[in-house]
Scaffold this active site. Structure first.
Site, mmCIF file in Angstrom:
data_model
loop_
_atom_site.group_PDB
_atom_site.id
_atom_site.type_symbol
_atom_site.label_atom_id
_atom_site.label_comp_id
_atom_site.label_asym_id
_atom_site.label_seq_id
_atom_site.Cartn_x
_atom_site.Cartn_y
_atom_site.Cartn_z
ATOM 1 C CE LYS A 14 -4.279 -7.875 -0.740
ATOM 2 N NZ LYS A 14 -5.059 -6.725 -0.219
ATOM 3 N NE ARG A 89 -4.532 -4.169 -6.517
ATOM 4 C CZ ARG A 89 -3.662 -4.171 -5.499
ATOM 5 N NH1 ARG A 89 -2.632 -4.970 -5.505
ATOM 6 N NH2 ARG A 89 -3.838 -3.363 -4.478
ATOM 7 N NE ARG A 128 -1.073 -0.196 4.971
ATOM 8 C CZ ARG A 128 -1.426 -1.051 4.006
ATOM 9 N NH1 ARG A 128 -1.483 -2.338 4.266
ATOM 10 N NH2 ARG A 128 -1.746 -0.631 2.797
ATOM 11 N NE ARG A 134 1.175 1.544 0.618
ATOM 12 C CZ ARG A 134 0.555 0.425 0.298
ATOM 13 N NH1 ARG A 134 0.893 -0.725 0.863
ATOM 14 N NH2 ARG A 134 -0.403 0.442 -0.618
ATOM 15 N NE ARG A 146 -4.653 1.864 -1.793
ATOM 16 C CZ ARG A 146 -4.086 1.832 -0.585
ATOM 17 N NH1 ARG A 146 -4.104 2.917 0.173
ATOM 18 N NH2 ARG A 146 -3.506 0.756 -0.163
HETATM 19 P P1 AMP Z 1 -0.812 -2.790 -2.594
HETATM 20 O O1 AMP Z 1 0.516 -2.683 -1.906
HETATM 21 O O2 AMP Z 1 -1.149 -4.198 -2.990
HETATM 22 O O3 AMP Z 1 -1.917 -2.113 -1.833
HETATM 23 O O4 AMP Z 1 -0.669 -1.995 -3.962
HETATM 24 C C1 AMP Z 1 -0.400 -0.608 -3.975
HETATM 25 C C2 AMP Z 1 -0.683 -0.060 -5.358
HETATM 26 O O5 AMP Z 1 0.199 -0.694 -6.300
HETATM 27 C C3 AMP Z 1 -2.079 -0.310 -5.898
HETATM 28 O O6 AMP Z 1 -3.014 0.650 -5.449
HETATM 29 C C4 AMP Z 1 -1.828 -0.229 -7.395
HETATM 30 O O7 AMP Z 1 -1.661 1.125 -7.806
HETATM 31 C C5 AMP Z 1 -0.473 -0.895 -7.534
HETATM 32 N N1 AMP Z 1 -0.602 -2.357 -7.739
HETATM 33 C C6 AMP Z 1 -0.188 -3.341 -6.895
HETATM 34 N N2 AMP Z 1 -0.444 -4.543 -7.396
HETATM 35 C C7 AMP Z 1 -1.063 -4.344 -8.591
HETATM 36 C C8 AMP Z 1 -1.599 -5.206 -9.570
HETATM 37 N N3 AMP Z 1 -1.586 -6.553 -9.424
HETATM 38 N N4 AMP Z 1 -2.143 -4.643 -10.677
HETATM 39 C C9 AMP Z 1 -2.166 -3.307 -10.852
HETATM 40 N N5 AMP Z 1 -1.705 -2.425 -9.943
HETATM 41 C C10 AMP Z 1 -1.143 -2.933 -8.814
#
Ligand code: AMP
Length: 207
Positions: A14, A89, A128, A134, A146
């Site tokens: 994404k 989400r 990654r 991260r 996740r």
């Molecule tokens: P991402 O960078 O999209 O992989 O998000 C990393 C982490 O941020 C996720 O595993 C969640 O803990 C948190 N997170 C990101 N976006 C959301 C969302 N829309 N709702 C809830 N938690 C989120």
């Protein structure tokens, strides 16, 4: 306005595709993961609370991410549109996004989901993690959690947009450029269809 939800599990591509799309369509990229990591970097109270959940691979509460998206929409009222990456989400987040966009006299044009199987996701995220810094990309157990959270809590958001005839799925395995071309084709179809709809013209006037 052109608002696209880019959907898929962690590691589906994404972020990579978003970077290409914002340049092509002059859109603002709204990644809730990036917004949360910025809060952590600033050391805010919100960031501190979110970090624990993020490090464990769990979702941050709906009201936190909805609030962040609401602020970002208000700050970017002149934008040509948005790419939502990692948001919504949950179905509650999707409903809130509809409400927020309605307040801004616009709506989601379509959701494009990138489909990738779990083993490939684990492989990509561990790779990654070698450079992203991260914590949630460096531990296979957390990565699998996740993906599990995606399957149990997030995947149903696809049904929400399917119910609005806005859902499209693409195979997320393949050349980045080839997947990008398919995404652009879908977006261009929506743009063309929207331009032909009288309601679209009304929305533009109101906006
Ligand atoms: P991402 O960078 O999209 O992989 O998000 C990393 C982490 O941020 C996720 O595993 C969640 O803990 C948190 N997170 C990101 N976006 C959301 C969302 N829309 N709702 C809830 N938690 C989120």
């Amino acid at each position: 306005m052109l608002n696209i939800v880019l959907f898929g599990p962690p590691g589906a591509g994404k972020g990579t595709q978003s970077q290409k799309l914002i340049a092509q369509y002059n859109l603002v990229h709204l990644s809730t993961g990036d917004l949360l990591r910025a809060q952590i970097a600033e050391g805010t109270e919100l960031g501190l609370k979110a970090k624990q959940l993020m490090d464990e691979g769990l979702l941050v509460p709906d009201e936190v991410v909805i609030g962040m998206i609401g602020n970002a929409l208000s700050k970017n009222q002149q934008a040509a549109g948005f790419i939502f990456d990692g948001f919504p989400r949950t179905v509650a987040q999707a409903e809130s996004l509809d409400q927020l966009l309605t307040q801004h006299h616009t709506q989601v044009a379509c959701m494009i989901a990138l489909e990738v199987g779990e083993e490939e996701l684990v492989k990509r995220l561990l790779e990654r993690g070698k450079t992203s810094g991260r914590i949630d990309d460096q531990d296979e157990t957390k990565i699998r959690r996740r993906v599990q959270v995606y399957n149990t809590e997030t995947a149903q958001v696809a049904g929400y947009y399917a119910g609005q005839q806005k859902f499209h799925a693409l195979n997320g395995i393949g050349e980045i450029e080839a997947i990008y071309t398919q995404i652009c084709t879908l977006i261009d179809q929506h743009k063309a269809a929207d331009a032909e709809t009288p309601a679209a013209a009304t929305r533009e006037v109101q906006a």
